[in-house]
Design an enzyme around this catalytic site. Structure first.
Site: not given
Ligand code: NAD
Length: 361
Positions: A56, A92, A127, A191-192, A194, A248, A271
């Site tokens: 991360r 990590k 991440d 993000g990715k 959601g 998020a 997470n």
């Molecule tokens: P990302 O950065 O693409 O998306 C996160 C989104 O959350 C962003 O659009 C950001 O603007 C938004 N955000 C941040 N703080 C916020 C708040 N207070 N209110 C509203 N929106 C907010 O990340 P991602 O890859 O989509 O990952 C999201 C979560 O899922 C993380 O916790 C990550 O650890 C977890 N995760 C991701 C993956 C993966 O493959 N990408 C796998 C497992 C878990």
């Protein structure tokens, strides 16, 4: 370079942090010439080496905040590997810096070289803050990266898919139905993960509410979903919906915030959603079904570690394994009811029986 010569953090110092859980190895990484600063942690490797977990990049306000995060996230990876029946340890990496302004090719190259110093004990990938392109770039300097764009690639669509199946399991348990039609789902963070999840749920008939602090993320989501309602990020958790999905960052639920939840199910990709384990107990007492985060989002991990399988990456096998998450969730929810115990405790016990015991070996 042997691990012995790396910048190991002494366990007596680490014991000061409640996030420390007898981690096997925690190192500080630093290369002032390229502004690289961060940590790598291996929590536990009882299920086997290498330890795996993404890296991360985040604008942490202090080194202590970054250290606490790497301890928490690496611990969660051990539990995630166990519950997903993946025979690897939990690890990590975190890099301190704003990915939008501080990420440079030299920094990524230096980080890849630090990963090499662990001599294959830790494999990492993307991440929050890192992308598939970054992984591709770092693969030029280190073979210890997973999520190669020509193999598993970006884990996020698979994480979203596993959250979707986990939600299906919870919906069948709570509402005794197999479909999302007529259900309202609020997603915080598009993000990715959601955004993909929102699309899957919309296509399955759910009514979608979203919130994000980034306008671009909202616009991108609106482009792929015809009908979606945008909500204030500070209010989204308290909407009158059936399912709340935190996608998020971590630490979503303090007890105070948990008290504002009106949804019957919580299931998201973020997470470390519970600021404290007792929040899970509170959800249980309130009959709010909390699907433990590391169970729901394990699809991303399942996809990338498939690159390490002896006979190579196999997408069909990956998808089958991710589909099993629905069954795992139903099992956890049933055990929680039968044993009168919160879902997070039940999931932890199952995971621990794998990595502390001999059940999976
Ligand atoms: P990302 O950065 O693409 O998306 C996160 C989104 O959350 C962003 O659009 C950001 O603007 C938004 N955000 C941040 N703080 C916020 C708040 N207070 N209110 C509203 N929106 C907010 O990340 P991602 O890859 O989509 O990952 C999201 C979560 O899922 C993380 O916790 C990550 O650890 C977890 N995760 C991701 C993956 C993966 O493959 N990408 C796998 C497992 C878990």
């Amino acid at each position: 370079m042997s691990v012995l010569f790396m910048n190991l953090i002494d366990s007596n110092y680490l014991k000061k942090f409640k996030e420390f859980d007898n981690h096997k190895l925690v190192i500080k990484i630093e290369d002032a010439s390229v502004n690289l600063k961060g940590f790598i942690a291996i929590h536990n490797d009882d299920l086997g080496l290498p330890a795996v977990g993404g890296t991360r990049m985040f604008a942490y306000q202090s080194e202590t905040q970054a250290l606490k995060d790497v301890l928490r996230l690496s611990q969660a990876m051990t539990y995630k590997c166990a519950i997903a029946k993946v025979h690897f340890g939990g690890g990590k990496g975190v890099i301190i810096g704003n990915p939008k302004t501080d990420k440079t090719p030299n920094l990524l190259k230096a980080y890849a070289k630090k990963i090499n110093e662990l001599e294959g004990k830790f494999y990492t990938g993307e991440d929050v803050g890192l992308t598939e392109n970054d992984v591709s770039f770092m693969l030029k300097y280190s073979k210890f990266f997973i999520g190669n764009p020509s193999l598993a690639g970006d884990p996020s669509p698979y994480a979203a898919l596993s959250v979707f199946y986990a939600m299906q399991g919870a919906v069948s348990f709570v509402f005794n139905k197999d479909s999302f039609s007529g259900l309202k789902v609020a997603i915080k963070g598009v993000g990715k993960v959601g955004r993909t999840l929102a699309k899957l749920l919309f296509d399955a008939g759910a009514q979608i509410y979203i919130a994000d602090i980034d306008e671009t993320a909202l616009i991108q989501t609106k482009k792929i979903i015809k009908k979606v309602e945008i909500v204030n990020p500070r209010k989204i958790h308290s909407l009158e919906v059936d399912i709340y999905s935190p996608c998020a960052l971590g630490n979503e639920f303090s007890l105070k915030k948990a008290r504002e939840i009106k949804a019957k199910i919580i299931c998201g990709g973020a997470n470390n959603q519970l600021a404290e384990q007792k929040v899970g107990d509170w959800f249980f007492r309130q009959k709010i079904v909390y699907v433990p985060d590391y169970v729901a989002n394990a699809g991303g991990l399942i996809n990338v570690v498939a690159e390490l399988e002896k006979d190579g990456y196999n997408k069909k096998r990956v998808l089958n394994k991710i589909f099993q998450i629905k069954k795992t969730v139903i099992n956890i929810l049933n055990l929680s009811k039968q044993n009168n115990k919160s879902t997070n405790k039940i999931a932890d016990e199952i995971a621990e029986s794998y990595f502390k015991g001999t059940k999976m070996k």
